[in-house]
Design a protein around this motif. Structure first.
Motif, mmCIF file in Angstrom:
data_model
loop_
_atom_site.group_PDB
_atom_site.id
_atom_site.type_symbol
_atom_site.label_atom_id
_atom_site.label_comp_id
_atom_site.label_asym_id
_atom_site.label_seq_id
_atom_site.Cartn_x
_atom_site.Cartn_y
_atom_site.Cartn_z
ATOM 1 N N GLU A 128 -5.241 0.857 12.728
ATOM 2 C CA GLU A 128 -4.195 -0.148 12.904
ATOM 3 C C GLU A 128 -4.491 -1.480 12.219
ATOM 4 O OE1 GLU A 128 -2.876 1.338 17.389
ATOM 5 O OE2 GLU A 128 -4.390 -0.237 17.181
ATOM 6 N N THR A 129 -5.733 -1.708 11.848
ATOM 7 C CA THR A 129 -6.136 -2.997 11.301
ATOM 8 C C THR A 129 -5.355 -3.344 10.046
ATOM 9 O OG1 THR A 129 -8.372 -2.814 12.179
ATOM 10 C CG2 THR A 129 -8.057 -4.272 10.316
ATOM 11 N N GLY A 130 -4.767 -4.535 10.045
ATOM 12 C CA GLY A 130 -3.954 -4.980 8.924
ATOM 13 C C GLY A 130 -2.479 -4.975 9.239
ATOM 14 N N ALA A 131 -2.096 -4.261 10.295
ATOM 15 C CA ALA A 131 -0.690 -4.202 10.689
ATOM 16 C C ALA A 131 -0.373 -5.176 11.814
ATOM 17 C CB ALA A 131 -0.320 -2.783 11.114
ATOM 18 N N GLN A 172 1.545 -0.002 7.559
ATOM 19 C CA GLN A 172 1.079 -1.243 6.950
ATOM 20 C C GLN A 172 -0.442 -1.287 6.834
ATOM 21 O OE1 GLN A 172 2.726 -4.552 9.126
ATOM 22 N NE2 GLN A 172 4.554 -4.650 7.832
ATOM 23 N N ALA A 173 -1.147 -0.717 7.796
ATOM 24 C CA ALA A 173 -2.608 -0.657 7.710
ATOM 25 C C ALA A 173 -3.028 0.215 6.532
ATOM 26 C CB ALA A 173 -3.185 -0.122 9.015
ATOM 27 N N VAL A 174 -2.319 1.311 6.324
ATOM 28 C CA VAL A 174 -2.604 2.199 5.194
ATOM 29 C C VAL A 174 -2.367 1.471 3.876
ATOM 30 C CG1 VAL A 174 -1.884 4.318 4.032
ATOM 31 C CG2 VAL A 174 -2.111 4.273 6.533
ATOM 32 N N GLU A 175 -1.264 0.711 3.799
ATOM 33 C CA GLU A 175 -0.955 -0.027 2.573
ATOM 34 C C GLU A 175 -2.016 -1.067 2.241
ATOM 35 O OE1 GLU A 175 2.891 -1.611 3.430
ATOM 36 O OE2 GLU A 175 3.948 0.081 2.508
ATOM 37 N N ARG A 176 -2.563 -1.715 3.275
ATOM 38 C CA ARG A 176 -3.520 -2.790 3.053
ATOM 39 C C ARG A 176 -4.947 -2.291 2.863
ATOM 40 N NH1 ARG A 176 -0.711 -6.966 7.414
ATOM 41 N NH2 ARG A 176 1.117 -7.360 6.101
ATOM 42 N N HIS A 177 -5.219 -1.084 3.310
ATOM 43 C CA HIS A 177 -6.567 -0.518 3.154
ATOM 44 C C HIS A 177 -6.452 0.925 2.647
ATOM 45 C CE1 HIS A 177 -7.659 -4.072 5.379
ATOM 46 N NE2 HIS A 177 -6.942 -3.674 6.409
ATOM 47 N N PRO A 178 -5.886 1.110 1.457
ATOM 48 C CA PRO A 178 -5.611 2.471 0.976
ATOM 49 C C PRO A 178 -6.856 3.319 0.743
ATOM 50 C CG PRO A 178 -5.233 0.840 -0.758
ATOM 51 C CD PRO A 178 -5.437 0.074 0.511
ATOM 52 N N GLU A 233 -9.939 7.982 2.419
ATOM 53 C CA GLU A 233 -11.241 8.545 2.780
ATOM 54 C C GLU A 233 -11.177 9.299 4.105
ATOM 55 O OE1 GLU A 233 -15.767 7.180 3.963
ATOM 56 O OE2 GLU A 233 -14.458 5.727 2.974
ATOM 57 N N ILE A 234 -10.426 8.764 5.061
ATOM 58 C CA ILE A 234 -10.287 9.440 6.356
ATOM 59 C C ILE A 234 -9.803 10.872 6.155
ATOM 60 C CG2 ILE A 234 -8.956 9.496 8.502
ATOM 61 C CD1 ILE A 234 -9.002 6.400 8.421
ATOM 62 N N VAL A 235 -8.781 11.031 5.325
ATOM 63 C CA VAL A 235 -8.217 12.359 5.071
ATOM 64 C C VAL A 235 -9.187 13.208 4.255
ATOM 65 C CG1 VAL A 235 -6.354 13.581 3.879
ATOM 66 C CG2 VAL A 235 -5.834 11.587 5.303
ATOM 67 N N GLU A 236 -9.816 12.629 3.256
ATOM 68 C CA GLU A 236 -10.732 13.394 2.410
ATOM 69 C C GLU A 236 -11.953 13.897 3.177
ATOM 70 O OE1 GLU A 236 -11.436 10.691 -0.817
ATOM 71 O OE2 GLU A 236 -9.820 11.571 -2.024
ATOM 72 N N ARG A 237 -12.263 13.223 4.272
ATOM 73 C CA ARG A 237 -13.395 13.675 5.080
ATOM 74 C C ARG A 237 -12.963 14.677 6.147
ATOM 75 N NH1 ARG A 237 -17.474 8.458 5.576
ATOM 76 N NH2 ARG A 237 -18.792 9.965 6.673
ATOM 77 N N ARG A 273 1.917 9.036 0.129
ATOM 78 C CA ARG A 273 1.623 8.454 -1.182
ATOM 79 C C ARG A 273 0.158 8.043 -1.293
ATOM 80 N NH1 ARG A 273 1.533 3.212 -1.972
ATOM 81 N NH2 ARG A 273 2.915 2.803 -0.198
ATOM 82 N N VAL A 274 -0.391 7.451 -0.241
ATOM 83 C CA VAL A 274 -1.755 6.923 -0.297
ATOM 84 C C VAL A 274 -2.811 7.991 -0.082
ATOM 85 C CG1 VAL A 274 -3.385 5.364 0.847
ATOM 86 C CG2 VAL A 274 -1.047 4.595 0.374
ATOM 87 N N THR A 275 -2.598 8.873 0.882
ATOM 88 C CA THR A 275 -3.639 9.841 1.258
ATOM 89 C C THR A 275 -3.411 11.241 0.708
ATOM 90 O OG1 THR A 275 -2.595 10.641 3.306
ATOM 91 C CG2 THR A 275 -3.854 8.579 3.438
ATOM 92 N N GLY A 276 -2.180 11.535 0.317
ATOM 93 C CA GLY A 276 -1.847 12.886 -0.121
ATOM 94 C C GLY A 276 -1.514 13.828 1.014
#
Length: 320
Positions: free
Chosen positions: A58-61, A116-122, A127-131, A166-169
């Motif tokens: 949530e950080t950034g939102a 919004q958190a995803v947009e600000r820390h893409p 990385e969360i998804v890739e892991r 768009r950001v994580t795939g």
């Protein structure tokens, strides 16, 4: 795998979808929990108890003024600078530390992501998804859903889908409303947009389905009693007390799981459970649970898909 090592190697290959990690005890220690025999199968691979962990991203939102924090409130006409730094801890330290914990423990979690958190820390969201963790919808903004019109809800959820994909795939198929408070229209809108489950229900200790627009929709129950934002704020509790409460909850559910489907839910937030002492207590609990036979940690999308296909899953005829 250490987070820094992961970042240097992730370009070569992404970590695949997190398989269920059935953990059975190989310890010579005396088993401390009764394991009554049962031929009934309630979970994949004859697992006895499923534990599902959420990691809120949530950080950034958060709003610039009026966001919840440990600091005493000030006049909203002034910028509350320390509060913003408290939230920044979530992406600078909290999520990276939690990601390393999940790797050490060999488990995958569900991350409820605010757009919004995803947009600000893409990079961190990706990385969360890739892991190997699930990216779940948590709205596009910090704005509560319960006061939205149906048009606003639909637009917000679609924006969240677009941002996360768009950001994580990854395309989110699960949803968590702000403080669990959706509207009478929420489930219908989610069903229309291709979501298959939500978590905004605390009425059971097992997954179930509801009928939405004439079709089944999965409910993967959330938690209040095992939610860090509740337990550390209202009323405040210590790490040791929270660890004991998690163990007590586990022991009762584990015993019940001999004869019925049981699930344990735990919720962590980036800036709250990502501090050193709380990561330590969560790791201690995970190790404790993994010593018991038939304990599985599953992502919520895995649980939802199971609930929609498995026999004898509880069903409620109406949604909200």
């Amino acid at each position: 795998m250490n987070r820094r090592r992961f970042i240097t190697t992730t370009g070569a290959a992404a970590i695949g979808f997190g398989a269920n990690s059935l953990v059975t005890s190989r310890s010579q220690e005396k088993e401390t929990i009764s394991t009554s025999k049962s031929d009934q199968v309630f979970w994949p691979d004859k697992a006895r108890l499923v534990i599902s962990i959420s990691m809120q991203f949530e950080t950034g939102a958060q709003p610039e003024r009026g966001a919840g924090s440990p600091f005493p409130p000030i006049d909203p006409k002034y910028p509350d600078l320390p509060v913003q730094k408290w939230y920044e801890y979530g992406f600078k330290e909290g999520v990276p530390r939690l990601l390393d914990l999940w790797d050490r423990a060999g488990i995958k979690v569900t991350s409820h992501m605010v757009g919004q958190a995803v947009e600000r820390h893409p990079r961190l969201a990706k990385e969360i998804v890739e892991r190997g963790h699930e990216a779940s919808g948590h709205g596009q903004t910090w704005e509560p859903q319960y006061s939205m019109t149906p048009e606003q809800e639909r637009a917000g959820y679609q924006a969240s889908i677009n941002t996360i994909q768009r950001v994580t795939g990854a395309r989110p198929i699960g949803f968590n409303a702000f403080w669990l408070r959706g509207t009478p229209n929420t489930l219908g809108i989610l069903q229309d947009l291709g979501f298959i489950y939500h978590i905004d229900d605390i009425s059971r200790d097992e997954p179930f389905t509801v009928t939405v627009n004439g079709k089944p929709f999965a409910v993967v129950p959330y938690t209040i009693r095992n939610n860090d934002i509740v337990r550390f704020d209202s009323p405040a509790t210590t790490n040791a007390a929270y660890l004991q409460d998690l163990k007590d909850d586990f022991e009762v559910l584990y015993a019940e799981a001999a004869s019925r489907r049981r699930m344990m839910s735990i919720s962590t937030h980036d800036r709250i459970s990502g501090i050193p002492g709380r990561v330590k207590l969560i790791e201690e609990f995970i190790k404790y649970a993994q010593k018991q036979k038939g304990v599985v940690f599953m992502r919520k999308d895995e649980i939802a898909k199971w609930a929609l296909s498995a026999p004898k899953i509880p069903h409620e005829s109406q949604g909200r």
